[in-house]
Structure formats: structure tokens, C-alpha cells
Design a protein around this motif. Structure first.
Motif, PDB file in Angstrom:
ATOM      1  N   ASN A  67     -31.252  89.119   6.859  1.00 34.21           N
ATOM      2  CA  ASN A  67     -30.506  90.396   6.184  1.00 34.21           C
ATOM      3  C   ASN A  67     -30.440  90.009   4.424  1.00 34.21           C
ATOM      4  O   ASN A  67     -30.528  91.251   4.214  1.00 34.21           O
ATOM      5  CB  ASN A  67     -29.330  89.838   7.127  1.00 34.21           C
ATOM      6  N   LEU A 152     -30.971  94.664  10.984  1.00 34.28           N
ATOM      7  CA  LEU A 152     -31.371  94.274   9.554  1.00 34.28           C
ATOM      8  C   LEU A 152     -31.901  96.290   8.745  1.00 34.28           C
ATOM      9  O   LEU A 152     -31.801  96.260   7.847  1.00 34.28           O
ATOM     10  CB  LEU A 152     -32.341  93.968  10.624  1.00 34.28           C
ATOM     11  N   ASN A 155     -27.877  98.583   7.682  1.00 29.29           N
ATOM     12  CA  ASN A 155     -26.779  97.925   7.105  1.00 29.29           C
ATOM     13  C   ASN A 155     -25.089  98.928   7.252  1.00 29.29           C
ATOM     14  O   ASN A 155     -25.422 100.244   6.687  1.00 29.29           O
ATOM     15  CB  ASN A 155     -27.216  97.240   6.025  1.00 29.29           C
ATOM     16  N   ASN A 188     -22.870  93.996   9.034  1.00 30.22           N
ATOM     17  CA  ASN A 188     -23.247  93.819   9.797  1.00 30.22           C
ATOM     18  C   ASN A 188     -22.033  94.341  10.769  1.00 30.22           C
ATOM     19  O   ASN A 188     -22.081  94.128  12.469  1.00 30.22           O
ATOM     20  CB  ASN A 188     -23.666  92.217  11.191  1.00 30.22           C
TER      21      ASN A 188
END
Length: 482
Positions: A67, A152, A155, A188
């Protein structure tokens, strides 16, 4: 001090038999005798479910590790979400903020989430519901898989990192800080799995009884269903109140949970319920149709991802990483690195007149300065050297301490009239991870979505009920049965 995760898991382990007994008290005949637990696990192959939980833990670790390094390509979309919602969540937090409520919701946010993930599987197994045991286990595994490309490539920072004055009531709280830094990238936010996973369970329950022709209220597990529903509603409030999620995360979480539940409801009978081998009824034509339609849906979603990356490439230099109000402090996370590696942190003060103060600190050393949702900057600055960045200037810091999580702590030292300070941060990791890995991790999500869409189209065309879980080769109304 023990990690909050292991404390919660210890409590859950102790409470699991109590909960299973409590929710089967109205019908003790559902219970599996303790002497038969081992035989049940063997006969129903529940050891595969345990392996499933291990898979998702590993999968999440891989995704989280990827990430941060790819953020130089993916950027974030927080400004767009903020433009749509404004500061409604700030009003919610300020209207209800109370120390006792905060302490309760902090505990609830982690404890009940873990509880629903693990105990629900045990409860259905203990009460003899093999199909539901399968489904709720797959629910955790596959809903996370569906969420991967959104985490991913799309965001969104948590609300407390973007809205000035919004307290991080969950993240800035002693040992909780260390736990969440190592388990939550803090960008996230969309969609919320605290909504997606329990909503997926609720929908699976409803689909299960609907197909059986039973009223949900008459179902023998109605009490447990109500328990999940009540906690799901509480999650919807707590994720807004604690400074974590945006309002849009709730419907998007429900959408992800819905896709996962439909997929699981449709596929589980092929794995368990005596309809023949898993791929029975698949002709060459069916294979071609599935590949064509589901592949097309997947390609459309992939095109959306590629388009998003292209757009981010054009706008990334125009969007700040964080926004701080007067006196606010927040942090960016530098994840663990190996020996002989380093991360170059580039920080730019986008302010016109206001200076920015910055320091680096290992997360465990910051715990005492994380109190009641706030960062005690004075205490924190006594632990580490503070660097001041003048307006318009950029500095570069190097993080090279291995095997620890490091915080890049930002502080707006201005007075009440100094306005909002925008800051841009870029972390250059040593391996500069390829987007290829992110694309590969996203394939299951793209396929599952395409499969659910195609299944709904085929069911409607065949005149079947949309909630039917019957494999297509058992349908008698059209060529699907061939």
C-alpha cells in the motif's frame, strides 16, 4: 504491555463458549456435544476454514506492505470525498463527544469486529449450520478480496487526517496507537470493512432463509441475527464518531458486502450440497460465455483503475497529503524496513505564511503522548528533534531504523487566526514496488464482481428468483440446463 489485538482475542476465546451457549439456550438440541467437536471438525472439513483465516491474514499483510510504496503512483482521493461531504462527520463527533462514549466505542470497534469475524463461524458450526459456517467464513475471506483494488488504487485518508479540528479518537490513544499503526495504513477509508463484513453476514442470513421459504423472524438463529444487526448499526455510528470513515464509506461498504454475499450464496452449493462436481454442467459454450462476459466486466473495471491512475498522475502535485488547523498535530506512517534499507521522506509546507513543525519518532516511543484522541506535541517534541519548515520550503528526512514503525509527526504551531496549513508528503521506499503486484492482487475482486453481474443476468433471463443459489445445470427453463 500486551497488544490490544491479543487482549481482545483472549477475551473472545473465553467468551466464545458462553456466547454459543447463550444464543442456543432457546433450542439446546442445536448444540454439538463437546465430545463430538473434534469429529465434527473432521467430518465437515472445518480445518479448511481455519486455513482460510490464515490465508486472509497473509493476504492482508501482503496488501498492506504494498500500500505505502505504490502511493507515489496512486495518490489519494480524499479531496474529492471532502468536496462531496464537507465536515458533517466533524459535527457528529463534536455533537456526541464524551470520554465514556469514546472509551466504549474504541473497545467496541476492535472487539466486536474480531468477535463477529471469528465467533460467528464457531457459533454456526456449534449449532449444526454447516452451510452458514461455510458462508460466514468465506464472507471474511472474499469481502476483503473484493475491497483490495479500492484500497490500493483509490486511497482515501481517514477523516481525522484531513478535516481540521477532527480528533483521531481511535488512533491517538496509547497502546492503541502502536497497534493501529502496524495494522491500518490510515488511507483505506473507502469502503469500510466494519460495515461490509457484518452487512455481508446479515445478507447471507437473509438469502439463506429466503430461499428456504422461512421468515427471518422465525429462523432459529434470529436472536444472533439481531445481535449482528444491532452491532452493524453501532459500527456505522462509531466509524464516523471516532474520526475514521466518511459517510460515503457506509453505502460503499454495503455494496462490497452485497457483492460478496451474493457470490458466496451462489457458489457455496456447488462446493457442498450434492449437485455433483464443482464444474458439473460446464460445457465449452458456457466456459466461453463466462470468460467473455466476466472478462469484459473485469476489463471495464480495470480500465477504470488505469484511468484513475492517469488522472492522479495529472493532479497529484496539486493535492495536499494532510490539512491541519491551528494547534493540530497528525502523522504519516513509514512502515517497517529491513536492515541496510532506508526511506526518503520529502515534506513540503504549502502554507503562505505559517511554519510547519516536524519530527520523526518510533511509534512505541510516542504512546505516552497519544492521549484521548490528541497528540501532546510538547511532550512528543521533548523525545525527538523538531525540524521547522518555512512556507513554500521542502525538506528531506531519512528513515533508516530497521524493523520498527516510524511516525512522521506534523504540527501546526499557529494561533487561532492562522488558518489551515496544507502539507505534502512523499515517502520513497527502497524497492519502489511495481504496480503489477497491485494489479495481480486485484484480479479476484474484478472476477468476483463480473461473476455476480453475469449470474444475475442469467437468473433473470431464466425466470428464476434472483436469490436462487441453485447451480445453473439444475435449471429447467432454458439452455442453462444443458
Amino acid at each position: 504491555m500486551a497488544s490490544p489485538y491479543w487482549v481482545m482475542m483472549g477475551i473472545i476465546l473465553i467468551l466464545t463458549p458462553v456466547i454459543c451457549w447463550l444464543f442456543t439456550a432457546h433450542k439446546p438440541t442445536m448444540r454439538t456435544p463437546l465430545r463430538k467437536i473434534g469429529q465434527m471438525i473432521h467430518d465437515q472439513r472445518y480445518y479448511l476454514h481455519i486455513m482460510g483465516y490464515i490465508v486472509i491474514i497473509v493476504w492482508k499483510g501482503i496488501t498492506d506492505k504494498l500500500n505505502e510504496p505504490i502511493k507515489t503512483h496512486t495518490g489519494h482521493w480524499t479531496d474529492i470525498v471532502y468536496g462531496l461531504e464537507g465536515e458533517i462527520v466533524l459535527w457528529i463527533q463534536q455533537a456526541f463527544e464524551n470520554p465514556s462514549l469514546t472509551a466504549f466505542l474504541n473497545f467496541h470497534y476492535l472487539f466486536i469486529y474480531l468477535f463477529l469475524i471469528y465467533v460467528t463461524t464457531v457459533y454456526f458450526a456449534f449449532s449444526g449450520e454447516r452451510d452458514m459456517t461455510d458462508k460466514v467464513t468465506l464472507n471474511y475471506l472474499l469481502i476483503y478480496a473484493i475491497a483490495v483494488p479500492y484500497y490500493l488504487f483509490f486511497n482515501v485518508e481517514v477523516t481525522s487526517s484531513w478535516i481540521p479540528g477532527m480528533d483521531a479518537l481511535l488512533y491517538h490513544d496509547g497502546t492503541y496507537t502502536s497497534f493501529y499503526v502496524s495494522h491500518d495504513p490510515l488511507d483505506n477509508a473507502v469502503p469500510s470493512l466494519h460495515v461490509a463484513i457484518p452487512f455481508g453476514i446479515l445478507l447471507l442470513n437473509w438469502l439463506h432463509v429466503k430461499e428456504k421459504g422461512v421468515r427471518l423472524r422465525d429462523w432459529e438463529h434470529w436472536r444472533y441475527h439481531v445481535f449482528i444487526a444491532a452491532n452493524t448499526i453501532l459500527f456505522m455510528f462509531s466509524i464516523l464518531y471516532l474520526g475514521i470513515h466518511w459517510i460515503i464509506d457506509i453505502p460503499l461498504g454495503m455494496a462490497v458486502g452485497g457483492i460478496g454475499a451474493l457470490f458466496i450464496h451462489q457458489k457455496q452449493p456447488r462446493l457442498r450440497n450434492g449437485y455433483g462436481t464443482t464444474f458439473r454442467g460446464f460445457t465449452k459454450k458456457k466456459w466461453k460465455d463466462h470468460i467473455l462476459v466476466e472478462g469484459l466486466v473485469g476489463l471495464l473495471l480495470l480500465a477504470a483503475i488505469v484511468g484513475a491512475l492517469s488522472l492522479q498522475d495529472d493532479r497529484m502535485d496539486e493535492v495536499p497529503s494532510f490539512r491541519l488547523g491551528p494547534g493540530d498535530s497528525t502523522y504519516d506512517i513509514v512502515q517497517q524496513i529491513s536492515f541496510h534499507e532506508s526511506v526518503e521522506v520529502s515534506i513540503t509546507n504549502w502554507g503562505d505564511e505559517q511554519t510547519l513543525e516536524v519530527l520523526l519518532i518510533v511509534v512505541q516511543n510516542s504512546e505516552n503522548a497519544m492521549v484521548d484522541g490528541e497528540i501532546d506535541w510538547e511532550q512528543l517534541s521533548s523525545f525527538s528533534e523538531v525540524t521547522t519548515i518555512v512556507p513554500g520550503d521542502t525538506i528531506k528526512l531519512t528513515v533508516d531504523q530497521p524493523k520498527v514503525w516510524t511516525l512522521v509527526v506534523l504540527h501546526h504551531p499557529g494561533g487561532e487566526d492562522s488558518g489551515i496549513l496544507e502539507v505534502a508528503i512523499t515517502n520513497q521506499y527502497p524497492d519502489n514496488a511495481s504496480l503489477t503486484s497491485a494489479y495481480l492482487l486485484s484480479i479476484p475482486s474484478l472476477w468476483i464482481t463480473g461473476n455476480v453481474v453475469y449470474r444475475l443476468v442469467r437468473v433473470k433471463k431464466s425466470g428464476m428468483e434472483w436469490y436462487s443459489s441453485l447451480p445453473s445445470h439444475t435449471w429447467s427453463s432454458n439452455e442453462e440446463s444443458e
